[in-house]
Motif scaffolding. Structure first.
Motif, PDB file in Angstrom:
ATOM      1  N   LYS A  50       0.834  -1.212   0.000  1.00 10.59           N
ATOM      2  CA  LYS A  50       0.000   0.000   0.000  1.00 10.59           C
ATOM      3  C   LYS A  50       0.864   1.256   0.000  1.00 10.59           C
ATOM      4  O   LYS A  50       0.516   2.258  -0.646  1.00 10.59           O
ATOM      5  CB  LYS A  50      -0.940  -0.023   1.200  1.00 10.59           C
ATOM      6  N   ASP A  53       2.169   1.631  -3.492  1.00  9.84           N
ATOM      7  CA  ASP A  53       1.106   2.152  -4.358  1.00  9.84           C
ATOM      8  C   ASP A  53       0.968   3.664  -4.194  1.00  9.84           C
ATOM      9  O   ASP A  53       0.790   4.403  -5.185  1.00  9.84           O
ATOM     10  CB  ASP A  53      -0.226   1.479  -4.033  1.00  9.84           C
ATOM     11  N   LEU A  54       1.041   4.133  -2.956  1.00 10.85           N
ATOM     12  CA  LEU A  54       0.942   5.573  -2.711  1.00 10.85           C
ATOM     13  C   LEU A  54       2.103   6.313  -3.361  1.00 10.85           C
ATOM     14  O   LEU A  54       1.912   7.360  -3.996  1.00 10.85           O
ATOM     15  CB  LEU A  54       0.912   5.834  -1.206  1.00 10.85           C
ATOM     16  N   TRP A  55       3.311   5.773  -3.191  1.00  9.64           N
ATOM     17  CA  TRP A  55       4.474   6.394  -3.838  1.00  9.64           C
ATOM     18  C   TRP A  55       4.265   6.492  -5.349  1.00  9.64           C
ATOM     19  O   TRP A  55       4.520   7.533  -5.964  1.00  9.64           O
ATOM     20  CB  TRP A  55       5.734   5.594  -3.533  1.00  9.64           C
ATOM     21  N   GLN A  57       1.563   6.607  -7.040  1.00 11.13           N
ATOM     22  CA  GLN A  57       0.549   7.603  -7.378  1.00 11.13           C
ATOM     23  C   GLN A  57       1.122   9.012  -7.336  1.00 11.13           C
ATOM     24  O   GLN A  57       0.786   9.857  -8.170  1.00 11.13           O
ATOM     25  CB  GLN A  57      -0.624   7.501  -6.406  1.00 11.13           C
ATOM     26  N   GLU A  58       2.009   9.252  -6.368  1.00 10.36           N
ATOM     27  CA  GLU A  58       2.536  10.597  -6.153  1.00 10.36           C
ATOM     28  C   GLU A  58       3.809  10.877  -6.952  1.00 10.36           C
ATOM     29  O   GLU A  58       4.229  12.038  -7.048  1.00 10.36           O
ATOM     30  CB  GLU A  58       2.812  10.825  -4.662  1.00 10.36           C
ATOM     31  N   LYS A 333       2.318   9.555   5.877  1.00 10.40           N
ATOM     32  CA  LYS A 333       1.287   8.705   5.256  1.00 10.40           C
ATOM     33  C   LYS A 333       1.825   7.303   5.016  1.00 10.40           C
ATOM     34  O   LYS A 333       1.120   6.304   5.218  1.00 10.40           O
ATOM     35  CB  LYS A 333       0.823   9.338   3.944  1.00 10.40           C
ATOM     36  N   SER A 334       3.087   7.206   4.603  1.00 12.87           N
ATOM     37  CA  SER A 334       3.705   5.894   4.397  1.00 12.87           C
ATOM     38  C   SER A 334       3.827   5.151   5.718  1.00 12.87           C
ATOM     39  O   SER A 334       3.498   3.956   5.816  1.00 12.87           O
ATOM     40  CB  SER A 334       5.087   6.055   3.760  1.00 12.87           C
ATOM     41  N   LEU A 337       0.579   3.680   6.837  1.00 12.84           N
ATOM     42  CA  LEU A 337       0.244   2.471   6.082  1.00 12.84           C
ATOM     43  C   LEU A 337       1.059   1.280   6.569  1.00 12.84           C
ATOM     44  O   LEU A 337       0.546   0.163   6.681  1.00 12.84           O
ATOM     45  CB  LEU A 337       0.484   2.702   4.587  1.00 12.84           C
TER      46      LEU A 337
END
Length: 438
Positions: A50, A53-55, A57-58, A333-334, A337
């Protein structure tokens, strides 16, 4: 004794690795990425997908492909070492446990992250965890998480017997007798014969320092008085029949957690995830206290588990890899998660405050054990503890000796003394200088 300050020099002069040694980061390694970059990342950390995935996206220009590997597996490390030796097939970024880092550094398999930015970012991390990734003037990985220790205990069982959490190991032994005398099926804990990493943490807490460097010579002090004291302690409890000797993280052990036949567990901060995941019906019955101490004086804790994010030699995108590794382990945020996945205790300073860890835990009866116990434990870990390139073999030697003792062949003390000799032999077999003593 110097704590690994000359490991890079040892790597350069060790004959066994002379043929594979290469120069430090090249200008190409240090260059900022141009155009779209794809990084390969090997990790086993729960929930890390997760964060990746966030990385992605950004950061559309630096994409990370995650390959899930077996957790802490010797097979995973063997595959990484083979790829580094072959010069192909290694990931750009990899999860590496703290005790495995010296082996990779010795083989010149990791990129020095200090000139890529980590030299200015070290203050962002807990000192003792940063020390695990620092060798000489180089930083070879970004610290991620660890396992400061405390004592998980069944408050309902303790309360029914009028027992308060033991402040010393002597009190712990007395409590072991009270618990077993009251119910012959119940024990305070098990001594797991196949988990020498747990025993290592107990020796660490007692003040032992097993490994170091003196110039270009590795020093081995496994059979130190502090370690012998710990081994004798558990030998005595075993001989008195006051502890179990079953493997942890196995069906029988999980059953004992569920039915109350294990009443306490000296464990790492991540232990609550193990308990809640495998004994959910015991929710609300567990609490956490500080680790018992060996005597009066300064409070001492220790660490069990933990790993870092390393960038491997051969990557064509070292700068991008360092950027991702740093973000992964510091971005709030990381971290949230990763916390949700149960990755352990964050290495980043200040990550606890306001995070998912900074809340009352219903499984622990509403206790905020992270604030009450583990925050102080993390500050009370001896940061002079270090590792050697053959730690995995040492663990195997100890496991074999502990199992033999449980089967009636020798003692835990014998296992420690044998591991001392075997570890010296392991280092010398690699062509390294080694001697006994600190």
């Amino acid at each position: 004794m110097k704590r690994f300050r000359t490991i890079a020099a040892v790597a350069a002069v060790a004959a066994v690795f002379a043929t594979t040694a290469c120069s430090s980061n090249s200008a190409a390694d240090n260059a900022a990425p141009s155009g779209k970059v794809e990084l390969t990342f090997w990790s086993w950390v729960p929930g890390i997908d997760k964060a990746v995935d966030l990385w992605n996206q950004e950061n559309p220009d630096i994409q990370v492909k995650l390959d899930i590997t077996p957790a802490g597996s010797s097979g995973t490390y063997a595959k990484m070492h083979s790829a580094l030796k072959a010069g192909k097939g290694a990931p750009d970024v990899a999860q590496v446990e703290y005790q495995e880092l010296p082996g990779f550094v010795l083989e010149n398999g990791l990129v020095d992250l200090k000139p890529l930015g980590m030299g200015d970012k070290g203050s962002k991390f807990v000192d003792w965890q940063l020390s695990q990734t620092t060798f000489g003037d180089s930083i070879y990985a970004v610290p991620q998480a660890s396992g400061p220790m405390g004592l998980f205990y069944r408050s309902d069982i303790f309360d029914s017997l009028g027992i308060t959490p033991p402040k010393t190991w002597d009190e712990y032994a007395a409590d072991a007798k009270k618990i077993h005398d009251a119910n012959p099926n119940q024990y305070i804990n098990t001594f797991p014969p196949g988990n020498s990493a747990w025993f290592t943490a107990l020796a660490w807490q007692a003040g032992a320092r097993w490994f170091g460097l003196d110039g270009d010579t590795w020093t081995v002090n496994i059979d130190s008085p502090q370690t012998i004291k710990v081994a004798e302690y558990w030998d005595k409890l075993r001989e008195q029949g006051l502890i179990k000797t079953e493997p942890d993280f196995a069906n029988g052990w999980y059953s004992d957690l569920q039915n109350g036949n294990i009443a306490a567990w000296p464990s790492a901060q991540w232990g609550d995830a193990i308990l809640s995941g495998n004994a959910p019906a015991t929710s609300g019955k567990w609490r956490v206290a500080p680790m018992p101490q060996w005597g009066d004086g300064d409070f001492a804790s220790a660490n069990w588990g933990g790993s870092a994010t390393a960038v491997l030699k051969g990557t064509k995108n070292a700068q991008a890899a360092e950027k991702f590794a740093y973000w992964l382990n510091t971005d709030p945020k990381s971290i949230d998660l990763l916390i949700a996945g149960g990755y352990g205790w964050p290495a980043a300073k200040g990550a606890l405050d306001g995070s998912a860890l900074d809340k009352p835990n219903p499984f622990l009866g509403g206790q905020n054990a992270n604030k009450e116990v583990f925050e102080q434990a993390d500050k009370s870990i001896d940061n002079k503890w270090g590792w050697i390139p053959t730690t995995a073999a040492t663990y195997t030697h100890l496991n074999d000796g502990f199992q033999a003792a449980i089967e009636g062949n020798g003692s835990f003390v014998d296992a420690v003394e044998a591991a001392q000799k075997q570890t010296l032999a392991d280092l010398k077999a690699k062509g390294l200088k080694a001697r006994a003593g600190s």
